[in-house]
Design an enzyme around this catalytic site. Structure first.
Site, PDB file in Angstrom:
ATOM      1  N   THR A  49      14.374 -22.546 -50.005  1.00  0.00           N
ATOM      2  CA  THR A  49      15.334 -21.484 -50.316  1.00  0.00           C
ATOM      3  C   THR A  49      15.612 -21.522 -51.812  1.00  0.00           C
ATOM      4  O   THR A  49      15.002 -22.298 -52.550  1.00  0.00           O
ATOM      5  CB  THR A  49      16.651 -21.686 -49.539  1.00  0.00           C
ATOM      6  OG1 THR A  49      17.386 -22.777 -50.141  1.00  0.00           O
ATOM      7  CG2 THR A  49      16.381 -22.020 -48.075  1.00  0.00           C
ATOM      8  N   ASN A  51      18.081 -22.754 -53.221  1.00  0.00           N
ATOM      9  CA  ASN A  51      18.741 -23.978 -53.676  1.00  0.00           C
ATOM     10  C   ASN A  51      18.317 -25.237 -52.924  1.00  0.00           C
ATOM     11  O   ASN A  51      19.013 -26.236 -52.957  1.00  0.00           O
ATOM     12  CB  ASN A  51      20.271 -23.828 -53.621  1.00  0.00           C
ATOM     13  CG  ASN A  51      20.772 -23.409 -52.262  1.00  0.00           C
ATOM     14  OD1 ASN A  51      20.241 -23.837 -51.247  1.00  0.00           O
ATOM     15  ND2 ASN A  51      21.794 -22.567 -52.246  1.00  0.00           N
ATOM     16  N   ARG A  52      17.151 -25.190 -52.272  1.00  0.00           N
ATOM     17  CA  ARG A  52      16.626 -26.413 -51.664  1.00  0.00           C
ATOM     18  C   ARG A  52      15.160 -26.247 -51.288  1.00  0.00           C
ATOM     19  O   ARG A  52      14.707 -25.139 -50.975  1.00  0.00           O
ATOM     20  CB  ARG A  52      17.437 -26.823 -50.428  1.00  0.00           C
ATOM     21  CG  ARG A  52      17.245 -25.981 -49.194  1.00  0.00           C
ATOM     22  CD  ARG A  52      18.016 -26.565 -48.001  1.00  0.00           C
ATOM     23  NE  ARG A  52      19.446 -26.504 -48.231  1.00  0.00           N
ATOM     24  CZ  ARG A  52      20.246 -27.572 -48.259  1.00  0.00           C
ATOM     25  NH1 ARG A  52      19.724 -28.780 -48.090  1.00  0.00           N
ATOM     26  NH2 ARG A  52      21.530 -27.444 -48.486  1.00  0.00           N
ATOM     27  N   GLY A 189      13.549  -5.462 -55.704  1.00  0.00           N
ATOM     28  CA  GLY A 189      12.864  -6.259 -54.691  1.00  0.00           C
ATOM     29  C   GLY A 189      13.238  -5.769 -53.306  1.00  0.00           C
ATOM     30  O   GLY A 189      14.295  -5.158 -53.110  1.00  0.00           O
ATOM     31  N   ALA A 192      13.318 -10.496 -47.892  1.00  0.00           N
ATOM     32  CA  ALA A 192      14.378 -10.912 -46.975  1.00  0.00           C
ATOM     33  C   ALA A 192      15.721 -11.039 -47.693  1.00  0.00           C
ATOM     34  O   ALA A 192      16.759 -10.590 -47.194  1.00  0.00           O
ATOM     35  CB  ALA A 192      13.998 -12.235 -46.306  1.00  0.00           C
ATOM     36  N   MET A 193      15.712 -11.649 -48.894  1.00  0.00           N
ATOM     37  CA  MET A 193      16.962 -11.799 -49.636  1.00  0.00           C
ATOM     38  C   MET A 193      17.489 -10.443 -50.089  1.00  0.00           C
ATOM     39  O   MET A 193      18.700 -10.215 -50.142  1.00  0.00           O
ATOM     40  CB  MET A 193      16.739 -12.707 -50.841  1.00  0.00           C
ATOM     41  CG  MET A 193      16.892 -14.188 -50.537  1.00  0.00           C
ATOM     42  SD  MET A 193      18.607 -14.621 -50.139  1.00  0.00           S
ATOM     43  CE  MET A 193      19.380 -14.452 -51.740  1.00  0.00           C
ATOM     44  N   LYS A 571      11.552 -13.581  -9.537  1.00  0.00           N
ATOM     45  CA  LYS A 571      11.990 -14.207  -8.278  1.00  0.00           C
ATOM     46  C   LYS A 571      13.499 -14.069  -8.066  1.00  0.00           C
ATOM     47  O   LYS A 571      13.984 -14.237  -6.947  1.00  0.00           O
ATOM     48  CB  LYS A 571      11.601 -15.683  -8.254  1.00  0.00           C
ATOM     49  CG  LYS A 571      12.302 -16.574  -9.260  1.00  0.00           C
ATOM     50  CD  LYS A 571      11.780 -18.000  -9.178  1.00  0.00           C
ATOM     51  CE  LYS A 571      12.454 -18.924 -10.178  1.00  0.00           C
ATOM     52  NZ  LYS A 571      13.901 -19.055  -9.964  1.00  0.00           N
ATOM     53  N   ASP A 572      14.263 -13.748  -9.136  1.00  0.00           N
ATOM     54  CA  ASP A 572      15.712 -13.589  -9.007  1.00  0.00           C
ATOM     55  C   ASP A 572      16.114 -12.187  -8.550  1.00  0.00           C
ATOM     56  O   ASP A 572      17.278 -11.959  -8.207  1.00  0.00           O
ATOM     57  CB  ASP A 572      16.407 -13.877 -10.347  1.00  0.00           C
ATOM     58  CG  ASP A 572      16.287 -15.335 -10.773  1.00  0.00           C
ATOM     59  OD1 ASP A 572      16.113 -16.185  -9.879  1.00  0.00           O
ATOM     60  OD2 ASP A 572      16.363 -15.610 -11.979  1.00  0.00           O
ATOM     61  N   ARG A 619      14.420 -23.504  -0.166  1.00  0.00           N
ATOM     62  CA  ARG A 619      12.966 -23.464   0.044  1.00  0.00           C
ATOM     63  C   ARG A 619      12.332 -24.793  -0.349  1.00  0.00           C
ATOM     64  O   ARG A 619      11.552 -25.381   0.409  1.00  0.00           O
ATOM     65  CB  ARG A 619      12.360 -22.330  -0.797  1.00  0.00           C
ATOM     66  CG  ARG A 619      10.823 -22.366  -0.870  1.00  0.00           C
ATOM     67  CD  ARG A 619      10.297 -21.359  -1.888  1.00  0.00           C
ATOM     68  NE  ARG A 619      10.748 -21.628  -3.237  1.00  0.00           N
ATOM     69  CZ  ARG A 619      10.168 -22.492  -4.070  1.00  0.00           C
ATOM     70  NH1 ARG A 619       9.122 -23.189  -3.664  1.00  0.00           N
ATOM     71  NH2 ARG A 619      10.642 -22.670  -5.298  1.00  0.00           N
ATOM     72  N   ARG A 620      12.666 -25.266  -1.551  1.00  0.00           N
ATOM     73  CA  ARG A 620      12.107 -26.538  -1.996  1.00  0.00           C
ATOM     74  C   ARG A 620      12.615 -27.690  -1.140  1.00  0.00           C
ATOM     75  O   ARG A 620      11.863 -28.614  -0.808  1.00  0.00           O
ATOM     76  CB  ARG A 620      12.469 -26.774  -3.474  1.00  0.00           C
ATOM     77  CG  ARG A 620      11.737 -25.851  -4.439  1.00  0.00           C
ATOM     78  CD  ARG A 620      12.180 -26.112  -5.866  1.00  0.00           C
ATOM     79  NE  ARG A 620      11.490 -25.225  -6.817  1.00  0.00           N
ATOM     80  CZ  ARG A 620      12.059 -24.688  -7.881  1.00  0.00           C
ATOM     81  NH1 ARG A 620      13.340 -24.922  -8.150  1.00  0.00           N
ATOM     82  NH2 ARG A 620      11.370 -23.915  -8.688  1.00  0.00           N
ATOM     83  N   ARG A 637      22.397 -27.975  -9.993  1.00  0.00           N
ATOM     84  CA  ARG A 637      22.444 -26.692 -10.683  1.00  0.00           C
ATOM     85  C   ARG A 637      22.311 -26.935 -12.170  1.00  0.00           C
ATOM     86  O   ARG A 637      22.414 -28.050 -12.640  1.00  0.00           O
ATOM     87  CB  ARG A 637      23.779 -25.971 -10.409  1.00  0.00           C
ATOM     88  CG  ARG A 637      23.932 -25.371  -9.022  1.00  0.00           C
ATOM     89  CD  ARG A 637      23.081 -24.128  -8.801  1.00  0.00           C
ATOM     90  NE  ARG A 637      23.170 -23.145  -9.868  1.00  0.00           N
ATOM     91  CZ  ARG A 637      24.128 -22.227  -9.976  1.00  0.00           C
ATOM     92  NH1 ARG A 637      25.091 -22.174  -9.082  1.00  0.00           N
ATOM     93  NH2 ARG A 637      24.118 -21.357 -10.965  1.00  0.00           N
ATOM     94  N   ARG A 643      18.821 -30.369 -15.824  1.00  0.00           N
ATOM     95  CA  ARG A 643      18.204 -30.973 -14.641  1.00  0.00           C
ATOM     96  C   ARG A 643      17.329 -32.167 -15.025  1.00  0.00           C
ATOM     97  O   ARG A 643      17.322 -33.188 -14.334  1.00  0.00           O
ATOM     98  CB  ARG A 643      17.395 -29.917 -13.886  1.00  0.00           C
ATOM     99  CG  ARG A 643      18.261 -28.777 -13.377  1.00  0.00           C
ATOM    100  CD  ARG A 643      17.483 -27.799 -12.527  1.00  0.00           C
ATOM    101  NE  ARG A 643      18.300 -26.625 -12.217  1.00  0.00           N
ATOM    102  CZ  ARG A 643      18.150 -25.881 -11.135  1.00  0.00           C
ATOM    103  NH1 ARG A 643      17.220 -26.176 -10.267  1.00  0.00           N
ATOM    104  NH2 ARG A 643      18.924 -24.831 -10.931  1.00  0.00           N
ATOM    105  N   CYS A 737      16.850 -14.363  -2.577  1.00  0.00           N
ATOM    106  CA  CYS A 737      15.993 -15.257  -3.353  1.00  0.00           C
ATOM    107  C   CYS A 737      16.290 -16.724  -3.079  1.00  0.00           C
ATOM    108  O   CYS A 737      15.507 -17.591  -3.463  1.00  0.00           O
ATOM    109  CB  CYS A 737      16.133 -14.963  -4.849  1.00  0.00           C
ATOM    110  SG  CYS A 737      17.787 -15.221  -5.513  1.00  0.00           S
TER     111      CYS A 737
END
Length: 834
Positions: A49, A51-52, A189, A192-193, A571-572, A619-620, A637, A643, A737
Site C-alpha cells: 500500500t 504506507n507499507r 488517475g 482503486a485509490m 438440498k435446503d 438421514r445420516r 448444529r 463442527r 429436507c
C-alpha cells in the site's frame, strides 16, 4: 504451518524509504513469485500500500524463510539488504497472526481504524489465491484476519472514530479553498485509490468531480459512479483541468512526476480567477507531484508524509472514547488469538496421538498373533475373531481418555510440550503417514470420491457434467467469503444484488457464483447477507421441521426487491414451488458424497466401539446406526468450522459433513474417510446449488426478464435432471429436507439411474434402485424432448418413493417428526452446540 511476516511500514521507515520501494501490480506479482521460489517458503502473499510493504508467508524454517523473503524483497526493490534491514519489522508464529489481526482491524494504519486496509489485504489474498500461491494453512491465517477485520467494523463503533487519509486531507483543504461543498475537484488517475477518492469526495458533497486518465473508458466508468465527468489525459487537458479545479488529488502509480512546477505555474496562469487558491493532495508513491510546487503562491501541497505527521499528532490527543473503542477491538483480537492458539495446539498434538494409537494397534496385533499361535487349532475362527476384538476394545478404552485429555491440556497450557512428553513416555519414533489416498482422491476438482467405507464402486459424477463454473480443488476456498462486491473485468453499467445466508460456506459458494455471473455479463454483483431462522435458532433441525428454515427469509428479500437473485444449497429448498419465484439455474454439481472427519485420522470402519459421531441429520443418523450400531450418534448444529472443532477439541470422535461444503471451503485435507454410497446415500440435491429469481408474474424491475435470461447461462441441465429425480422422492413422501431420506441419481447418456433409501420411525432402512430411459440426450434442442426428460426424471423419483413407502408400510406425511434424529446433542460452553 509457521507464519512469518517481513515488512516495512510508516512506523518503521520514513516516507522517503517507502517511496523508494513502492511497487506497481507487476512488481507485487514479481515479489510474491520471488518469495515462493525460495526453498523454505510453502506459500506466500504480498501486501503493498502507500504506507507499507509486507510479505506474508508459510515457512518451514524461520531463518531459511527469512532469507528467502529478504532476497525476494531486495530483488523486487533493487535496494541493498544492509540499507533495508534497519527499517524491517519481523513477526513470527503467533505474533505474526496477531500482527495480521491488528493490520486487518486498522489499528496499525496511519489513519487509526481506517477500513481501506481491509480491502487492500483482501486484494492481496485474492491475488495470491488466483496465482496459486497460498498453502492451506496460510489461506486460513489470512481468512481469519479478514474475518476479524470485518467483525471489528461491524461489532464495535470503530467506524465512528476512524478517519481516512482522504477525510483528513479534505478537512485541511477546506481551510485553504473554503467549503468542500462549493469546490470543484479533479482526480488524476482511475485506479482503486482513485475510486476511493471519488467516493470520499461524493460523500463530502463536493460541487463537481472530474476524472482525468489516459484511458478514457476507465475514467468514464469511475465518473459515472459518482455523477462526475471524464476527460482523457494529455498535456493540454492536464493544465486546463488543474486550472479549473480547487482541489486536485493525484494517485496514478506512475514512475515519474505527473505535476511538476512548470505545469502548475501554467495552470495558475490559466485560472479564471486570479489569486484563486488550489489545494493539491499527493497520495501516490512514488510522488506524483513535485515537492517544490509547495513554494508557489496560492498553492498548498499535502503529501503522505504530511498526513503521517497529522495522524501522529491526532493519536497523541486521542480521547477516552477512542481509547475505549480501541480496547473493544483489541478484545476481539484476543478472542481470535485464543481460538487460534487452541487450533494450533490441537494440530501439534494430533500427529503424536495418532502415532500413539498406531503403536497401540501394532501391540494389539502382535499380542493377538502370539495368542493365536499358542492356541493353535484349539480355537476356531470365531473365537479368534472375538479375541482380536476384545484386545482392540481394551486398548482403545485404555488410551481413549488420556488422548482426549492431552488434547484439552495442550489447548489450555502452552507452557508444556505434551507432544514431546508422549513421544518420550511411549517411545514414539514417528507420526503415522498421512492418508494420501483419501486426500488425493478428493482433491481432483469434480472427481467422484473413491469408496472407502463400503464395497460399492465410486459413483460417477452426478449429472455427467464435464464443465465446472468455479475451480474447487478442495485445498483452498472456492471464493473469498469476505467479499461484499464482485467487480467484473469489463463493467457494462448494471449492478445486481445477490441474497445469501450469512455463513462462511453460503457466502463462499455465492461469491463463486457471483464471479461467474460477473464474468459472463459484465455486471457488478453485490453480496447481501440475509439472516435466516436456521442461522439464529439452534434448535435441532428435526425439531424445527427442517423445511425452509434456511431459505424463507432469503425468498422474502427476493420478492420484496431487497435482492435480485438468491443462491441456496439446493438440498435446503422445500420441494413445493414458491409463488412468484423461479428456479432459474442449477449450476454444475460438486461431489454429492458425505465425508467423515475423525480424530487421529480414523475411518468409519476403524472407529472403536463406543465412539461418538456427530450429525444433525436424521438421514445420516439412521444410516450411521445401520452401518455401525456399536457407535453413538450425537446431534450437532453449527457451521463447518464449528463442527470440526468439536472433533479437534475432543467433544466428538468424528463428524459427518457434506463433501461439497468441505471442498468449497478448502478443507479436504482434514477428511479422514469418504463414505461410499453403499454406506451413506446423500440428501436429495446435495452438492448442487439453486439460483432463484423473481418469476415473470412477480417482476419488480424492468430488467428482471434480462436477468432470467442471463441466469440461464449458469444452468446445467444434466445436474438439474438428477436433482429433480432425487427431490421427487422427497415430494412423493411429503417430507422435508430433514427427513431420513437419501437419494442419488446418475446420468449416463440417456440412461438415468436413481438409488434411494428411506428409514421408518423405528430406524429400519429400505433401499431401492430404479432405471429410466430418457427421451433424448441432455442438451437436445428439441423442447418437447427436454420436457419429456424432466417428466421421466420426476416419475422415476415418484416410483422409487412409492416402492420405499410400500416396503416400509409408511403413509406419506405421517412420519413422527425427528424419529431418527440424534437423541442427545453436543454440549458446549454455551449449551447445545451451535
Amino acid at each position: 504451518m509457521t507464519l512469518l511476516v517481513l515488512g516495512i511500514n510508516h512506523r518503521s521507515a520514513p516516507m522517503s524509504v517507502l517511496d523508494a520501494i513502492a511497487l506497481d501490480r507487476e512488481g507485487i506479482a514479481a515479489l510474491r513469485a520471488g518469495m515462493l521460489a525460495g526453498e523454505y517458503v510453502s506459500g506466500g502473499a504480498a501486501l503493498a500500500t502507500c504506507n507499507r510493504v509486507e510479505l506474508i508467508a508459510d515457512v518451514t524454517s524461520f531463518h531459511g524463510g527469512l532469507a528467502d523473503m529478504g532476497s525476494a524483497l531486495v530483488t523486487a526493490t533493487g535496494l541493498d539488504w544492509r540499507e533495508l534491514a534497519q527499517y524491517l519489522t519481523v513477526y513470527f508464529d503467533d505474533r505474526a497472526q496477531e500482527h495480521l489481526f491488528t493490520v486487518a482491524a486498522g489499528l496499525d494504519s496511519m489513519a487509526l481504524g481506517e477500513a481501506q486496509i481491509l480491502g487492500q489485504l483482501r486484494r492481496a489474498y485474492t491475488a495470491a489465491r488466483e496465482a496459486g500461491a497460498l498453502s492451506g494453512p496460510l489461506t486460513r491465517a489470512l481468512e481469519a484476519a479478514l474475518e476479524l477485520g470485518k467483525r471489528a467494523h461491524a461489532e464495535t463503533p470503530l467506524d465512528s472514530v476512524s478517519q481516512s487519509l482522504l477525510d483528513a486531507a479534505l478537512t485541511a483543504a477546506a481551510h485553504h479553498v473554503g467549503p468542500i461543498a462549493q469546490a470543484n475537484a479533479l482526480i488524476i488517475g482511475a485506479g482503486a485509490m482513485s475510486g476511493l477518492a471519488a467516493a470520499t469526495l461524493a460523500r463530502a458533497g463536493t460541487a463537481s468531480i472530474t476524472i482525468l486518465n489516459r484511458t478514457l473508458v476507465k475514467a468514464q466508468r469511475l465518473a459515472d459512479s459518482v455523477g462526475g465527468r471524464a476527460v482523457e489525459f494529455d498535456e493540454q487537458s492536464l493544465i486546463a483541468e488543474v486550472a479549473a479545479a480547487d482541489v486536485v488529488i493525484s494517485v496514478t502509480g506512475a514512475r515519474g512526476t505527473v505535476l511538476d512546477r512548470d505545469r502548475v505555474i501554467a495552470a495558475l496562469q490559466a485560472k479564471a480567477k486570479p489569486r484563486q487558491n488550489t489545494f493539491l493532495i499527493d497520495l501516490a508513491l512514488p510522488h506524483d507531484i513535485a515537492p517544490d510546487v509547495a513554494d508557489l503562491p496560492h498553492i498548498r501541497l499535502l503529501g503522505l508524509e504530511d498526513l503521517s505527521r497529522m495522524f501522529a499528532d491526532a493519536s497523541q490527543e486521542a480521547g477516552s472514547d477512542v481509547i475505549a473503542v480501541i480496547a473493544e477491538v483489541r478484545g476481539l483480537i484476543r478472542e481470535a488469538m485464543d481460538a487460534d492458539a487452541q487450533r494450533r495446539a490441537a494440530n501439534r498434538i494430533s500427529p503424536t496421538v495418532a502415532a500413539l494409537r498406531e503403536q497401540a494397534a501394532a501391540a494389539v496385533e502382535a499380542e493377538f498373533e502370539r495368542v493365536a499361535n499358542k492356541l493353535g487349532e484349539r480355537a476356531d475362527a470365531a473365537v479368534l475373531k472375538e479375541i482380536r476384538k476384545s484386545l482392540r476394545r481394551t486398548a482403545d478404552k485404555i488410551i481413549h481418555t488420556p488422548t482426549v485429555r492431552v488434547k484439552e491440556l495442550s489447548a489450555e497450557d502452552s507452557g508444556v510440550d505434551y507432544a514431546a512428553a508422549l513421544t518420550t513416555l511411549f517411545d514414539l519414533s514417528s507420526a503415522p503417514a498421512v492418508r494420501a489416498d483419501t486426500i488425493s482422491d478428493l482433491q481432483r476438482p469434480g472427481a467422484a470420491p473413491m469408496a472407502r467405507s463400503g464395497p460399492s464402486a465410486a459413483p460417477r459424477r452426478p449429472g455427467g457434467a464435464e464443465r465446472s463454473p468455479v475451480a474447487a480443488d478442495g485445498l483452498t476456498p472456492v471464493a473469498d467469503h469476505t467479499l461484499d462486491v464482485v467487480e467484473p473485468a469489463h463493467y457494462t453499467g448494471r449492478t445486481v444484488k445477490l441474497g445469501t445466508r450469512r455463513s462462511q460456506l453460503a457466502r463462499a459458494q455465492s461469491t463463486a457464483l457471483a464471479q461467474q455471473l460477473a464474468a459472463q455479463t459484465g455486471w457488478r454483483v453485490e453480496i447481501c447477507e440475509v439472516v435466516t431462522e436456521g442461522d439464529i435458532n439452534m434448535t435441532p433441525l428435526a425439531a424445527l421441521g427442517g423445511t425452509g428454515v434456511f431459505v424463507s427469509a432469503v425468498r422474502t428479500a427476493l420478492l420484496t426487491g431487497k435482492v435480485d437473485i438468491a443462491v441456496h444449497s439446493l438440498k435446503d429448498l422445500p420441494t413445493a414451488p414458491a409463488a412468484g419465484i423461479d428456479l432459474a439455474a442449477v449450476p454444475p454439481r460438486v461431489d454429492p458424497s458425505d465425508v467423515l472427519i475423525a480424530r487421529d485420522g480414523l475411518t468409519l470402519a476403524e472407529l472403536p466401539a463406543g465412539s461418538v459421531v456427530g450429525t444433525g441429520s436424521p438421514r445420516r443418523a439412521a444410516q450411521l446406526r445401520a452401518a455401525r450400531p456399536d457407535i453413538e450418534v450425537r446431534g450437532v448444529r453449527g457451521n463447518v468450522d464449528t463442527r470440526i472443532r468439536h472433533v479437534t477439541e475432543g467433544r466428538l470422535d468424528g463428524v459427518v459433513l457434506a463433501a461439497a461444503g468441505v471442498r468449497r471451503l478448502g478443507r479436504l485435507s482434514e477428511v479422514t474417510d469418504v463414505l461410499a454410497t453403499s454406506v451413506m446415500l446423500p440428501a436429495p440435491g446435495q452438492g448442487a446449488l439453486a439460483v432463484e429469481c423473481r418469476a415473470a408474474d412477480a417482476d419488480i424491475a424492468a430488467t428482471d426478464a434480462e436477468l432470467r435470461e442471463a441466469l440461464a447461462g449458469l444452468h446445467d441441465e444434466a445436474a438439474a435432471l438428477c436433482v429433480l429425480s432425487e427431490r421427487a422422492v422427497l415430494s412423493r413422501a411429503e417430507a422435508g429436507c430433514s427427513a431420513p431420506i437419501g437419494a442419488l441419481a446418475e446420468l449416463d447418456g440417456e440412461a438415468l439411474t436413481l438409488t434411494a433409501v428411506m428409514a421408518d420411525d423405528e430406524g429400519r432402512l429400505q433401499q431401492v434402485s430404479r432405471f429410466a430411459r430418457l427421451a433424448a440426450s441432455v442438451g437436445s434442442a428439441d423442447a418437447g424432448a427436454a420436457a419429456d426428460n424432466r417428466r421421466s426424471a420426476r416419475e422415476l423419483g415418484y416410483l422409487s418413493a412409492d416402492e420405499l413407502l410400500g416396503a416400509l408400510g409408511e403413509v406419506p406425511g405421517t412420519s413422527a417428526p425427528g424419529a431418527n434424529a440424534p437423541r442427545t446433542h453436543v454440549e458446549t460452553a454455551r449449551g447445545v452446540s451451535r
